[in-house]
Design an enzyme around this catalytic site. Structure first.
Site, PDB file in Angstrom:
ATOM      1  N   LEU A  63     -57.216 -41.714  45.604  1.00 25.46           N
ATOM      2  CA  LEU A  63     -57.587 -41.579  44.192  1.00 25.46           C
ATOM      3  C   LEU A  63     -57.981 -42.947  43.656  1.00 25.46           C
ATOM      4  O   LEU A  63     -57.291 -43.942  43.910  1.00 25.46           O
ATOM      5  CB  LEU A  63     -56.415 -41.025  43.367  1.00 25.46           C
ATOM      6  CG  LEU A  63     -56.020 -39.561  43.613  1.00 25.46           C
ATOM      7  CD1 LEU A  63     -54.778 -39.218  42.793  1.00 25.46           C
ATOM      8  CD2 LEU A  63     -57.154 -38.614  43.263  1.00 25.46           C
ATOM      9  N   ASP A  64     -59.091 -43.013  42.932  1.00 26.36           N
ATOM     10  CA  ASP A  64     -59.500 -44.274  42.321  1.00 26.36           C
ATOM     11  C   ASP A  64     -58.430 -44.746  41.339  1.00 26.36           C
ATOM     12  O   ASP A  64     -57.650 -43.931  40.816  1.00 26.36           O
ATOM     13  CB  ASP A  64     -60.834 -44.109  41.590  1.00 26.36           C
ATOM     14  CG  ASP A  64     -62.000 -43.929  42.557  1.00 26.36           C
ATOM     15  OD1 ASP A  64     -61.822 -44.273  43.729  1.00 26.36           O
ATOM     16  OD2 ASP A  64     -63.060 -43.447  42.125  1.00 26.36           O
ATOM     17  N   PRO A  65     -58.362 -46.044  41.066  1.00 29.13           N
ATOM     18  CA  PRO A  65     -57.306 -46.577  40.187  1.00 29.13           C
ATOM     19  C   PRO A  65     -57.187 -45.866  38.840  1.00 29.13           C
ATOM     20  O   PRO A  65     -56.077 -45.643  38.353  1.00 29.13           O
ATOM     21  CB  PRO A  65     -57.718 -48.045  40.013  1.00 29.13           C
ATOM     22  CG  PRO A  65     -58.446 -48.374  41.273  1.00 29.13           C
ATOM     23  CD  PRO A  65     -59.189 -47.122  41.637  1.00 29.13           C
ATOM     24  N   VAL A  67     -57.935 -42.798  38.140  1.00 29.20           N
ATOM     25  CA  VAL A  67     -57.713 -41.361  38.296  1.00 29.20           C
ATOM     26  C   VAL A  67     -56.229 -41.088  38.503  1.00 29.20           C
ATOM     27  O   VAL A  67     -55.542 -41.828  39.220  1.00 29.20           O
ATOM     28  CB  VAL A  67     -58.531 -40.799  39.476  1.00 29.20           C
ATOM     29  CG1 VAL A  67     -58.258 -39.310  39.655  1.00 29.20           C
ATOM     30  CG2 VAL A  67     -60.022 -41.054  39.256  1.00 29.20           C
TER      31      VAL A  67
END
Length: 334
Positions: A63-65, A67
Protein backbone atom coordinates in the site's frame (compact mmCIF):
# COMPACT_ATOMS: atom_id res chain seq x y z
CA UNK A 1 -15.73 -32.36 -3.43
CA UNK A 2 -15.21 -35.47 -5.50
CA UNK A 3 -14.49 -38.62 -3.49
CA UNK A 4 -11.65 -40.56 -5.06
CA UNK A 5 -11.37 -43.27 -2.40
CA UNK A 6 -14.31 -43.73 0.01
CA UNK A 7 -12.37 -46.40 1.96
CA UNK A 8 -9.65 -44.07 3.20
CA UNK A 9 -8.49 -44.56 6.79
CA UNK A 10 -9.96 -42.03 9.28
CA UNK A 11 -7.54 -39.24 10.15
CA UNK A 12 -6.62 -39.78 13.81
CA UNK A 13 -3.29 -37.98 13.77
CA UNK A 14 -3.76 -34.39 12.61
CA UNK A 15 -4.45 -31.18 14.49
CA UNK A 16 -7.11 -28.73 13.37
CA UNK A 17 -5.79 -25.20 12.68
CA UNK A 18 -8.20 -23.82 15.30
CA UNK A 19 -6.47 -25.96 17.96
CA UNK A 20 -2.99 -24.50 17.41
CA UNK A 21 -1.26 -22.56 20.15
CA UNK A 22 -0.40 -18.87 19.83
CA UNK A 23 3.25 -19.83 19.43
CA UNK A 24 2.40 -22.14 16.53
CA UNK A 25 0.36 -19.41 14.87
CA UNK A 26 3.24 -16.95 15.20
CA UNK A 27 5.44 -19.51 13.46
CA UNK A 28 3.00 -19.99 10.59
CA UNK A 29 0.15 -17.54 10.40
CA UNK A 30 -1.06 -14.20 9.13
CA UNK A 31 -2.32 -10.95 10.63
CA UNK A 32 -4.53 -8.46 8.84
CA UNK A 33 -2.99 -5.11 9.77
CA UNK A 34 -5.09 -1.96 9.51
CA UNK A 35 -2.44 0.29 8.02
CA UNK A 36 -2.85 4.01 8.63
CA UNK A 37 -1.88 6.76 6.14
CA UNK A 38 1.70 7.98 6.49
CA UNK A 39 4.24 5.17 6.88
CA UNK A 40 5.26 2.83 4.07
CA UNK A 41 4.23 -0.82 4.02
CA UNK A 42 7.85 -1.80 4.70
CA UNK A 43 7.96 0.45 7.78
CA UNK A 44 4.80 -0.94 9.36
CA UNK A 45 5.94 -4.50 8.61
CA UNK A 46 9.20 -3.80 10.47
CA UNK A 47 7.21 -2.41 13.41
CA UNK A 48 5.04 -5.55 13.54
CA UNK A 49 8.20 -7.68 13.48
CA UNK A 50 9.53 -5.84 16.52
CA UNK A 51 6.17 -5.96 18.29
CA UNK A 52 5.73 -9.72 17.84
CA UNK A 53 9.42 -10.68 18.13
CA UNK A 54 9.33 -12.90 15.04
CA UNK A 55 12.23 -13.70 12.73
CA UNK A 56 10.51 -14.16 9.38
CA UNK A 57 7.87 -11.68 8.22
CA UNK A 58 6.60 -10.14 5.00
CA UNK A 59 3.63 -8.16 3.72
CA UNK A 60 1.34 -9.05 0.85
CA UNK A 61 0.23 -6.30 -1.53
CA UNK A 62 2.09 -3.02 -0.95
CA UNK A 63 0.00 0.00 0.00
CA UNK A 64 1.32 3.45 -0.86
CA UNK A 65 2.16 5.63 2.18
CA UNK A 66 -1.00 7.75 1.85
CA UNK A 67 -3.28 4.70 1.41
CA UNK A 68 -4.87 3.00 4.42
CA UNK A 69 -6.57 -0.32 5.00
CA UNK A 70 -5.98 -4.06 5.03
CA UNK A 71 -2.32 -5.09 4.75
CA UNK A 72 -1.78 -8.86 5.18
CA UNK A 73 1.31 -9.62 7.30
CA UNK A 74 2.69 -13.14 6.81
CA UNK A 75 4.56 -14.73 9.72
CA UNK A 76 7.07 -17.60 9.82
CA UNK A 77 6.29 -20.33 7.29
CA UNK A 78 3.52 -18.19 5.80
CA UNK A 79 6.18 -15.89 4.29
CA UNK A 80 6.57 -18.49 1.54
CA UNK A 81 2.95 -17.87 0.52
CA UNK A 82 3.34 -14.12 0.01
CA UNK A 83 2.99 -14.59 -3.76
CA UNK A 84 -0.45 -16.15 -3.21
CA UNK A 85 -1.48 -13.07 -1.23
CA UNK A 86 -0.22 -10.78 -3.98
CA UNK A 87 -2.35 -12.57 -6.58
CA UNK A 88 -5.57 -12.46 -4.51
CA UNK A 89 -8.35 -10.11 -5.57
CA UNK A 90 -8.81 -6.81 -3.71
CA UNK A 91 -11.54 -4.38 -2.71
CA UNK A 92 -11.16 -0.63 -2.22
CA UNK A 93 -13.21 2.41 -1.28
CA UNK A 94 -12.03 5.44 -3.23
CA UNK A 95 -12.78 9.16 -3.18
CA UNK A 96 -12.42 10.63 -6.66
CA UNK A 97 -12.58 14.32 -7.57
CA UNK A 98 -13.83 15.45 -10.98
CA UNK A 99 -12.23 18.53 -12.53
CA UNK A 100 -15.53 19.91 -13.87
CA UNK A 101 -19.20 19.65 -13.01
CA UNK A 102 -20.89 16.60 -14.56
CA UNK A 103 -24.52 15.47 -14.32
CA UNK A 104 -25.05 12.59 -11.91
CA UNK A 105 -26.83 10.46 -14.50
CA UNK A 106 -23.83 10.70 -16.80
CA UNK A 107 -21.43 9.80 -13.98
CA UNK A 108 -23.47 6.70 -13.13
CA UNK A 109 -23.78 5.68 -16.77
CA UNK A 110 -20.09 6.12 -17.64
CA UNK A 111 -18.72 4.50 -14.48
CA UNK A 112 -21.00 1.50 -15.04
CA UNK A 113 -19.12 0.79 -18.26
CA UNK A 114 -15.91 0.17 -16.30
CA UNK A 115 -17.21 -3.08 -14.78
CA UNK A 116 -15.67 -6.11 -16.49
CA UNK A 117 -12.37 -6.30 -18.36
CA UNK A 118 -10.52 -3.02 -18.82
CA UNK A 119 -7.19 -1.93 -20.31
CA UNK A 120 -4.71 -0.22 -18.03
CA UNK A 121 -1.21 1.22 -18.27
CA UNK A 122 0.55 1.38 -14.85
CA UNK A 123 1.33 4.93 -13.66
CA UNK A 124 4.80 6.41 -14.04
CA UNK A 125 5.59 5.86 -10.34
CA UNK A 126 5.01 2.12 -10.33
CA UNK A 127 7.24 -0.86 -9.62
CA UNK A 128 6.27 -2.72 -12.80
CA UNK A 129 6.98 -2.25 -16.48
CA UNK A 130 4.73 0.37 -18.08
CA UNK A 131 2.86 -1.56 -20.72
CA UNK A 132 -0.80 -1.99 -21.58
CA UNK A 133 -2.48 -4.89 -19.78
CA UNK A 134 -5.94 -6.24 -19.08
CA UNK A 135 -7.47 -6.22 -15.61
CA UNK A 136 -10.92 -7.33 -14.41
CA UNK A 137 -13.24 -5.09 -12.38
CA UNK A 138 -15.59 -7.50 -10.63
CA UNK A 139 -17.88 -4.79 -9.28
CA UNK A 140 -18.00 -0.99 -9.17
CA UNK A 141 -20.56 0.62 -6.87
CA UNK A 142 -21.09 4.36 -6.47
CA UNK A 143 -21.70 5.12 -2.79
CA UNK A 144 -22.19 8.87 -2.93
CA UNK A 145 -21.91 11.83 -5.31
CA UNK A 146 -21.42 15.28 -3.80
CA UNK A 147 -20.85 17.94 -6.45
CA UNK A 148 -17.48 17.01 -8.02
CA UNK A 149 -16.57 14.37 -5.46
CA UNK A 150 -17.50 10.73 -6.10
CA UNK A 151 -17.17 8.01 -3.45
CA UNK A 152 -17.21 4.49 -4.84
CA UNK A 153 -16.35 0.89 -3.94
CA UNK A 154 -14.49 -1.33 -6.39
CA UNK A 155 -13.73 -5.06 -6.29
CA UNK A 156 -10.94 -5.88 -8.70
CA UNK A 157 -8.24 -8.25 -9.85
CA UNK A 158 -4.81 -8.01 -8.23
CA UNK A 159 -2.60 -5.49 -9.95
CA UNK A 160 -5.38 -3.02 -10.74
CA UNK A 161 -4.28 0.60 -10.25
CA UNK A 162 -7.11 2.64 -8.75
CA UNK A 163 -5.32 5.93 -9.42
CA UNK A 164 -5.21 5.01 -13.11
CA UNK A 165 -8.85 3.92 -12.95
CA UNK A 166 -9.83 7.39 -11.71
CA UNK A 167 -7.84 9.04 -14.50
CA UNK A 168 -9.49 6.83 -17.11
CA UNK A 169 -12.98 7.56 -15.73
CA UNK A 170 -12.23 11.29 -15.91
CA UNK A 171 -11.17 10.96 -19.55
CA UNK A 172 -14.33 8.99 -20.36
CA UNK A 173 -16.43 11.72 -18.71
CA UNK A 174 -14.55 14.38 -20.68
CA UNK A 175 -13.74 16.41 -17.59
CA UNK A 176 -10.64 14.83 -16.05
CA UNK A 177 -10.44 13.31 -12.55
CA UNK A 178 -7.96 12.33 -9.88
CA UNK A 179 -7.88 10.09 -6.83
CA UNK A 180 -8.09 11.97 -3.52
CA UNK A 181 -8.23 9.18 -0.91
CA UNK A 182 -8.04 5.39 -1.02
CA UNK A 183 -8.66 2.63 1.51
CA UNK A 184 -8.29 -1.11 0.94
CA UNK A 185 -11.22 -2.87 2.58
CA UNK A 186 -10.41 -6.44 1.56
CA UNK A 187 -7.42 -8.50 0.42
CA UNK A 188 -8.40 -12.02 -0.60
CA UNK A 189 -10.47 -13.40 2.28
CA UNK A 190 -9.16 -10.83 4.80
CA UNK A 191 -11.62 -8.02 5.38
CA UNK A 192 -11.57 -4.64 7.08
CA UNK A 193 -13.48 -6.14 10.02
CA UNK A 194 -10.59 -8.60 10.56
CA UNK A 195 -7.90 -5.90 10.56
CA UNK A 196 -6.22 -4.58 13.71
CA UNK A 197 -4.18 -1.38 14.13
CA UNK A 198 -0.51 -1.66 15.07
CA UNK A 199 -1.07 -0.46 18.63
CA UNK A 200 -3.62 -3.21 19.31
CA UNK A 201 -1.21 -5.85 17.99
CA UNK A 202 1.54 -4.53 20.26
CA UNK A 203 -0.74 -4.44 23.31
CA UNK A 204 -2.15 -7.91 22.62
CA UNK A 205 1.35 -9.41 22.48
CA UNK A 206 2.25 -7.78 25.83
CA UNK A 207 -0.96 -9.12 27.40
CA UNK A 208 0.00 -12.61 26.24
CA UNK A 209 3.65 -12.47 27.29
CA UNK A 210 3.36 -10.64 30.59
CA UNK A 211 -0.10 -11.59 31.81
CA UNK A 212 -0.71 -14.93 30.12
CA UNK A 213 -3.88 -13.63 28.48
CA UNK A 214 -3.83 -14.91 24.90
CA UNK A 215 -7.44 -14.36 23.80
CA UNK A 216 -6.84 -10.90 22.32
CA UNK A 217 -3.76 -11.93 20.32
CA UNK A 218 -5.32 -15.23 19.26
CA UNK A 219 -8.25 -13.30 17.84
CA UNK A 220 -5.85 -11.44 15.52
CA UNK A 221 -3.77 -14.42 14.40
CA UNK A 222 -5.14 -16.42 11.49
CA UNK A 223 -3.70 -19.82 10.47
CA UNK A 224 -1.61 -20.18 7.33
CA UNK A 225 -4.51 -21.98 5.64
CA UNK A 226 -6.44 -18.73 5.07
CA UNK A 227 -3.81 -17.78 2.47
CA UNK A 228 -4.58 -20.78 0.26
CA UNK A 229 -8.36 -20.27 0.23
CA UNK A 230 -8.25 -19.06 -3.41
CA UNK A 231 -6.54 -22.30 -4.53
CA UNK A 232 -8.30 -25.56 -5.43
CA UNK A 233 -7.96 -28.24 -2.75
CA UNK A 234 -6.91 -31.89 -2.64
CA UNK A 235 -7.49 -33.92 0.53
CA UNK A 236 -4.59 -36.32 0.97
CA UNK A 237 -4.88 -39.73 2.63
CA UNK A 238 -3.23 -39.84 6.07
CA UNK A 239 -1.04 -42.70 4.85
CA UNK A 240 0.57 -40.38 2.28
CA UNK A 241 1.06 -37.21 4.35
CA UNK A 242 4.50 -37.92 5.82
CA UNK A 243 5.85 -39.02 2.44
CA UNK A 244 4.90 -35.60 1.03
CA UNK A 245 6.68 -33.99 3.97
CA UNK A 246 9.82 -35.89 2.96
CA UNK A 247 9.71 -34.53 -0.59
CA UNK A 248 7.68 -37.12 -2.47
CA UNK A 249 5.23 -36.06 -5.16
CA UNK A 250 1.53 -36.87 -4.89
CA UNK A 251 0.21 -39.89 -6.77
CA UNK A 252 -3.40 -40.70 -7.60
CA UNK A 253 -3.33 -43.46 -4.95
CA UNK A 254 -2.66 -40.87 -2.24
CA UNK A 255 -5.83 -38.83 -2.88
CA UNK A 256 -8.94 -39.09 -0.73
CA UNK A 257 -11.00 -36.18 -2.13
CA UNK A 258 -10.51 -33.25 -4.50
CA UNK A 259 -12.27 -30.22 -5.95
CA UNK A 260 -14.12 -30.98 -9.15
CA UNK A 261 -12.72 -28.22 -11.35
CA UNK A 262 -8.93 -28.52 -11.00
CA UNK A 263 -7.04 -28.04 -14.26
CA UNK A 264 -3.74 -29.51 -15.31
CA UNK A 265 -0.76 -27.22 -14.47
CA UNK A 266 -2.80 -25.31 -11.86
CA UNK A 267 -1.46 -24.72 -8.36
CA UNK A 268 -3.38 -26.67 -5.73
CA UNK A 269 -3.31 -26.81 -1.93
CA UNK A 270 -2.65 -30.31 -0.60
CA UNK A 271 -4.55 -30.63 2.67
CA UNK A 272 -5.30 -33.16 5.39
CA UNK A 273 -8.84 -34.17 6.27
CA UNK A 274 -8.52 -31.95 9.37
CA UNK A 275 -7.87 -28.87 7.28
CA UNK A 276 -4.08 -28.63 7.68
CA UNK A 277 -1.95 -27.38 4.82
CA UNK A 278 0.66 -29.97 3.84
CA UNK A 279 2.11 -28.47 0.68
CA UNK A 280 1.50 -26.60 -2.54
CA UNK A 281 1.61 -28.69 -5.70
CA UNK A 282 1.51 -28.18 -9.46
CA UNK A 283 -1.12 -30.43 -11.01
CA UNK A 284 0.00 -32.93 -13.64
CA UNK A 285 -3.58 -34.15 -14.10
CA UNK A 286 -7.00 -32.53 -14.15
CA UNK A 287 -9.77 -33.56 -11.75
CA UNK A 288 -11.50 -35.64 -14.42
CA UNK A 289 -8.25 -37.41 -15.30
CA UNK A 290 -7.56 -38.22 -11.64
CA UNK A 291 -11.05 -39.63 -11.15
CA UNK A 292 -10.62 -41.93 -14.17
CA UNK A 293 -7.10 -43.10 -13.25
CA UNK A 294 -5.94 -45.76 -10.80
CA UNK A 295 -2.28 -44.78 -10.80
CA UNK A 296 0.14 -42.11 -11.93
CA UNK A 297 1.48 -38.83 -10.56
CA UNK A 298 -1.25 -36.30 -9.80
CA UNK A 299 0.88 -33.33 -8.68
CA UNK A 300 4.48 -32.17 -8.42
CA UNK A 301 5.08 -30.87 -4.90
CA UNK A 302 6.67 -27.40 -5.05
CA UNK A 303 6.57 -26.16 -1.44
CA UNK A 304 6.16 -28.19 1.76
CA UNK A 305 4.85 -26.48 4.90
CA UNK A 306 4.12 -29.32 7.31
CA UNK A 307 6.94 -30.59 9.53
CA UNK A 308 8.21 -34.13 9.10
CA UNK A 309 6.93 -36.47 11.76
CA UNK A 310 3.69 -34.54 12.32
CA UNK A 311 1.99 -37.60 10.82
CA UNK A 312 3.37 -41.11 11.37
CA UNK A 313 5.42 -42.78 8.66
CA UNK A 314 2.97 -45.11 6.91
CA UNK A 315 4.59 -45.42 3.52
CA UNK A 316 4.42 -49.23 3.63
CA UNK A 317 0.64 -49.36 3.98
CA UNK A 318 -2.17 -48.47 1.62
CA UNK A 319 -5.61 -47.44 2.82
CA UNK A 320 -6.79 -51.06 2.77
CA UNK A 321 -3.72 -52.06 4.86
CA UNK A 322 -2.10 -54.00 2.00
CA UNK A 323 1.68 -53.93 2.37
CA UNK A 324 3.54 -51.96 -0.27
CA UNK A 325 7.22 -51.19 -0.79
CA UNK A 326 8.85 -48.27 0.98
CA UNK A 327 9.31 -45.70 -1.82
CA UNK A 328 12.27 -43.48 -2.33
CA UNK A 329 11.40 -39.98 -0.97
CA UNK A 330 11.83 -38.57 -4.49
CA UNK A 331 9.20 -40.93 -5.92
CA UNK A 332 5.44 -40.53 -5.74
CA UNK A 333 3.63 -40.51 -2.42
CA UNK A 334 0.70 -42.78 -2.06
Amino acid sequence: MLIKDPNTLPDRWGKRPSDRSVGELLNGGVIALDKQPGPTSHQVTAWVKNALHVEDISHGGTLDPYVSGVLPICLGKAVRLTDIVLSSDKEYVCLMRLHKDVEKDKIVRVMGKFAGKIYQTPPVRSAVKRQMRIRTIEALEILEIDAREVLFRVSCEAGTYIRTLCTDIGEALGCGANMVELRRTRSGSMRESDAAPLQDITDAYIFWQQMGKERWLRGMLMPIEVLVEPLPKIIVKPTAVDALCHGADLSVKGIHMLDDDIRKNALAALMTAKGELIAIGRMTMSSSKIMSSDQGKAADVERVFMDRGHYPRMWRFSTDIEEMRDPDPHENAY
